[in-house]
Design a protein around this motif. Structure first.
Motif, PDB file in Angstrom:
ATOM      1  N   ASP A 184     -10.124  10.435   2.168  1.00  0.00           N
ATOM      2  CA  ASP A 184     -11.395  10.870   2.733  1.00  0.00           C
ATOM      3  C   ASP A 184     -11.719  12.320   2.405  1.00  0.00           C
ATOM      4  N   GLN A 185     -10.796  13.043   1.751  1.00  0.00           N
ATOM      5  CA  GLN A 185     -11.059  14.414   1.316  1.00  0.00           C
ATOM      6  C   GLN A 185     -11.795  14.464  -0.024  1.00  0.00           C
ATOM      7  N   PHE A 186     -11.918  13.317  -0.686  1.00  0.00           N
ATOM      8  CA  PHE A 186     -12.507  13.272  -2.022  1.00  0.00           C
ATOM      9  C   PHE A 186     -13.634  12.249  -2.081  1.00  0.00           C
ATOM     10  N   ASP A 187     -14.654  12.600  -2.839  1.00  0.00           N
ATOM     11  CA  ASP A 187     -15.721  11.644  -3.109  1.00  0.00           C
ATOM     12  C   ASP A 187     -15.382  10.790  -4.323  1.00  0.00           C
ATOM     13  N   GLY A 188     -14.629  11.359  -5.253  1.00  0.00           N
ATOM     14  CA  GLY A 188     -14.234  10.616  -6.447  1.00  0.00           C
ATOM     15  C   GLY A 188     -12.937  11.166  -7.011  1.00  0.00           C
ATOM     16  N   ILE A 189     -12.110  10.269  -7.563  1.00  0.00           N
ATOM     17  CA  ILE A 189     -10.839  10.673  -8.161  1.00  0.00           C
ATOM     18  C   ILE A 189     -10.708   9.996  -9.524  1.00  0.00           C
ATOM     19  N   LEU A 190     -10.404  10.804 -10.545  1.00  0.00           N
ATOM     20  CA  LEU A 190     -10.187  10.290 -11.901  1.00  0.00           C
ATOM     21  C   LEU A 190      -8.698  10.396 -12.202  1.00  0.00           C
ATOM     22  N   VAL A 191      -8.091   9.265 -12.491  1.00  0.00           N
ATOM     23  CA  VAL A 191      -6.644   9.166 -12.657  1.00  0.00           C
ATOM     24  C   VAL A 191      -6.326   8.658 -14.056  1.00  0.00           C
ATOM     25  N   MET A 389       7.049  10.862  -3.232  1.00  0.00           N
ATOM     26  CA  MET A 389       6.451  10.886  -4.564  1.00  0.00           C
ATOM     27  C   MET A 389       5.412   9.801  -4.793  1.00  0.00           C
ATOM     28  N   THR A 390       5.444   8.731  -4.037  1.00  0.00           N
ATOM     29  CA  THR A 390       4.594   7.581  -4.327  1.00  0.00           C
ATOM     30  C   THR A 390       3.552   7.385  -3.229  1.00  0.00           C
ATOM     31  N   PRO A 391       2.460   6.678  -3.535  1.00  0.00           N
ATOM     32  CA  PRO A 391       1.497   6.353  -2.482  1.00  0.00           C
ATOM     33  C   PRO A 391       2.173   5.520  -1.401  1.00  0.00           C
ATOM     34  N   PRO A 392       1.947   5.814  -0.126  1.00  0.00           N
ATOM     35  CA  PRO A 392       2.599   5.052   0.947  1.00  0.00           C
ATOM     36  C   PRO A 392       2.316   3.559   0.879  1.00  0.00           C
ATOM     37  N   ASP A 393       1.174   3.199   0.335  1.00  0.00           N
ATOM     38  CA  ASP A 393       0.809   1.784   0.267  1.00  0.00           C
ATOM     39  C   ASP A 393       0.938   1.224  -1.153  1.00  0.00           C
ATOM     40  N   ALA A 394       1.833   1.780  -1.960  1.00  0.00           N
ATOM     41  CA  ALA A 394       1.914   1.390  -3.365  1.00  0.00           C
ATOM     42  C   ALA A 394       2.217  -0.096  -3.541  1.00  0.00           C
ATOM     43  N   ARG A 395       3.053  -0.632  -2.683  1.00  0.00           N
ATOM     44  CA  ARG A 395       3.400  -2.057  -2.808  1.00  0.00           C
ATOM     45  C   ARG A 395       2.287  -2.965  -2.324  1.00  0.00           C
ATOM     46  N   ASN A 396       1.486  -2.463  -1.414  1.00  0.00           N
ATOM     47  CA  ASN A 396       0.397  -3.253  -0.843  1.00  0.00           C
ATOM     48  C   ASN A 396      -0.842  -2.371  -0.751  1.00  0.00           C
ATOM     49  N   PRO A 397      -1.401  -1.985  -1.894  1.00  0.00           N
ATOM     50  CA  PRO A 397      -2.446  -0.940  -1.901  1.00  0.00           C
ATOM     51  C   PRO A 397      -3.752  -1.381  -1.270  1.00  0.00           C
ATOM     52  N   LYS A 398      -4.297  -0.444  -0.459  1.00  0.00           N
ATOM     53  CA  LYS A 398      -5.599  -0.687   0.160  1.00  0.00           C
ATOM     54  C   LYS A 398      -6.514   0.533   0.079  1.00  0.00           C
ATOM     55  N   LEU A 399      -5.923   1.736  -0.028  1.00  0.00           N
ATOM     56  CA  LEU A 399      -6.716   2.969  -0.141  1.00  0.00           C
ATOM     57  C   LEU A 399      -7.792   3.024   0.941  1.00  0.00           C
ATOM     58  N   LYS A 400      -7.387   2.767   2.174  1.00  0.00           N
ATOM     59  CA  LYS A 400      -8.353   2.604   3.267  1.00  0.00           C
ATOM     60  C   LYS A 400      -9.217   3.843   3.482  1.00  0.00           C
ATOM     61  N   LYS A 401      -8.584   5.036   3.478  1.00  0.00           N
ATOM     62  CA  LYS A 401      -9.357   6.247   3.761  1.00  0.00           C
ATOM     63  C   LYS A 401     -10.393   6.510   2.673  1.00  0.00           C
ATOM     64  N   LEU A 402     -10.009   6.287   1.420  1.00  0.00           N
ATOM     65  CA  LEU A 402     -10.956   6.492   0.324  1.00  0.00           C
ATOM     66  C   LEU A 402     -12.113   5.513   0.430  1.00  0.00           C
ATOM     67  N   LYS A 403     -11.802   4.247   0.642  1.00  0.00           N
ATOM     68  CA  LYS A 403     -12.844   3.226   0.690  1.00  0.00           C
ATOM     69  C   LYS A 403     -13.767   3.418   1.890  1.00  0.00           C
ATOM     70  N   ARG A 404     -13.178   3.683   3.060  1.00  0.00           N
ATOM     71  CA  ARG A 404     -13.998   3.803   4.270  1.00  0.00           C
ATOM     72  C   ARG A 404     -14.948   4.992   4.205  1.00  0.00           C
ATOM     73  N   SER A 405     -14.538   6.039   3.472  1.00  0.00           N
ATOM     74  CA  SER A 405     -15.393   7.220   3.366  1.00  0.00           C
ATOM     75  C   SER A 405     -16.418   7.088   2.241  1.00  0.00           C
TER      76      SER A 405
END
Length: 529
Positions: A184-191, A389-405
């Protein structure tokens, strides 16, 4: 506020100490006139008695476009890379600063060149300090992102209208971790080429070194450039036509994995040219299958067969660095050994920074016994490497904060990346898409880049502007579809028979760029389907 007025007191941001500010004119390495602020945040004394801080710089354009970019850097961090905001891909001239973005860059909380125990492997000594590990993993980005926005508000008198994160390799890992932990701190992320399973990839590095060293007893002679070119040719012969056109680019990645047999690259009878030995074929089979424990469980990921294996960057990372004194090692051994020893395993193992010590650490690393140390923690190191080092939801990714914002994320990955497996990223995206019932593309896109090596290079069209697509998606609600990629004039890996004006479509996964007729050098002759 003007640039000369910037000071610790003038900014008034808790925990931030300004070291200097300077006006930088356009030219002489600067794309536009701007103010550069050099500062420290989160100063502390570590358990090792060493002084730590997040050293960062932020560059503020005179003609600001109202937007903010957090530049995520690569490798083991440890240095403040100039905050120009490279927009990734092979085109290094395209920067966020150059088009008016304010850009922040940091060392991720440790100085890679200034530590006690100087004999220890450079760049990873900070891994002996538990808190420094966490800053490297996620806390530096978490700390600095709101600070960057506060600086903009103080300097310009207004907050940014949009905030972006950009990074490739470990920088891509930073981006994925940020999307998961504080999206939720970012509007867009390029990876790009995300090492989001970096500790697991370091275990792969041990497998690579052990397997290749066993071929001849010397990593440097395990595969020559001609050997790898022979494998690339064999992959093209098996897979190039699967997308409708034989053009040296394998766009149908999935079909190629089903179609290619490494044995087609093995020398037959008296033919000893443009082929490899059976032992070399077995070595590649082992490496591409990924590391496994004694029970056959996968410890990292499988890898994709792609003609970009002939790229010099592939050999640079896997087989041999041309840079003395490391020219008896691949770059993976230089960085991977020290990181695996001192950052990614618990408790950390001190390793000397000379080539022989680094090589021997990987040769002696027991995949069955030692690989589980990346999941371990103890009283001093309370988070495992796989935690910080890894996303907390790496095994079951949802990116909830990014999506909800309402945020968006675009990922790209070279199919012939020798450092991080493209298939690992693809599998992550498939899990994300499954969690959103096939509609993850409403906020997340993945673009495989056929032929491309690590972040850029290889026999590929690696000049593309996905950042522009991301901004249009975030700010204008223009969902990206196919993206045009060009041949880069300064890419020495481009085959001689490719037109210097060749363009190709990069398609969002799972679509494939398929030739439908017309000029074979033009992206207009392809459709994503």
């Amino acid at each position: 506020m003007s640039c000369p007025q910037v000071s610790t007191e003038a900014l008034g941001i808790t925990g931030v100490r300004v070291l200097s500010s300077e006006e930088v004119p356009a030219g002489a390495g600067s794309p536009i006139a701007h103010c550069r602020i050099d500062a420290l945040a989160a100063e502390r004394t570590g358990q090792d008695g060493h002084d730590y801080a997040i050293h960062f710089e932020i560059r503020l354009p005179d003609d600001w476009n109202g937007r903010f970019v957090h530049q995520f850097n690569g490798g083991n961090d440890g240095t403040v890379v100039p905050a120009f905001g490279p927009l990734l891909g092979g085109n290094t001239q395209r920067t966020a600063l150059g088009i008016g973005y304010a850009v922040l860059s940091s060392d991720a909380g440790h100085d890679g060149a200034s530590y006690p125990d100087a004999q220890l492997a450079a760049g990873s000594r900070f891994g002996l300090d538990p808190e420094a590990r966490l800053y490297y993993g996620y806390k530096a980005v978490e700390t600095l992102t709101p600070i960057g926005k506060q600086i903009l508000a103080s300097y310009y008198g207004e907050a940014p209208v949009s905030s972006y994160g950009i990074g490739c390799s470990n920088g891509g890992r930073h981006g994925m971790v940020a999307a998961s932990r504080f999206g939720d701190q970012f509007d867009g992320i390029l990876v790009g080429a995300p090492g989001f399973n970096l500790p697991k990839a370091a275990v792969q590095h041990a497998l690579d070194v052990q397997t290749l060293n066993a071929l001849t007893g010397d990593l440097r002679t395990s595969f020559s450039p001609a050997d790898l070119a022979a494998v690339g040719t064999a992959i093209n012969q098996s897979c190039d036509a699967l997308d409708g056109l034989e053009d040296g680019i394998v766009s149908d990645i999935a079909a190629c994995q089903e179609n290619f047999d490494i044995n087609t690259a093995v020398c037959q009878n008296d033919n000893q040219e443009q082929c490899i030995s059976e032992a070399q074929a077995q070595a590649l089979t082992t490496i591409f299958a990924g590391p496994r424990n004694a029970h056959g469980a996968q410890l990292y990921s499988e890898w994709a067969w792609d003609p970009g294996i002939s790229g010099s960057d592939w050999r640079f990372w896997k087989v041999q660095s041309p840079i003395p004194p490391w020219d008896n090692l691949p770059l993976i051994a230089v960085m991977g050994a020290s990181s695996l020893a001192q950052i990614f395993t618990t408790p950390p193992t001190k390793v000397d920074g000379d080539p022989d010590s680094l090589l021997n650490f990987l040769l002696d690393f027991d995949l069955n016994r030692d690989s589980w140390k990346i999941y371990k923690r103890n009283r001093n190191y309370r988070e495992s490497a796989m935690s910080f080092m890894t996303p907390p939801d790496a095994r079951n990714p949802k990116l909830k904060k990014l999506k909800r914002s309402g945020g968006k994320i675009i990922l790209f990955h070279g199919v012939s990346d020798p450092v991080f497996s493209y298939l690992d990223t693809e599998n992550w995206y498939r899990r994300l898409n499954r969690n959103y019932h096939g509609h993850a593309d409403r906020f997340a896109k993945l673009y495989p880049v056929p032929g491309m090596n690590h972040c850029s290079g290889g026999p590929a069209t690696d000049d593309f502007n996905l950042f522009e697509q991301l901004v249009n998606w975030v700010e204008n609600d223009q969902e990206p579809q196919s993206v045009t990629a060009k041949v880069r004039a300064d890419n020495p890996e481009v085959p001689a028979d490719w037109s210097p004006t060749r363009t190709r479509k990069l398609c969002p996964y799972p679509e494939v760029a398929t030739y439908v007729g017309g000029n074979p050098e033009s992206a207009d002759s392809f459709v994503c389907q």
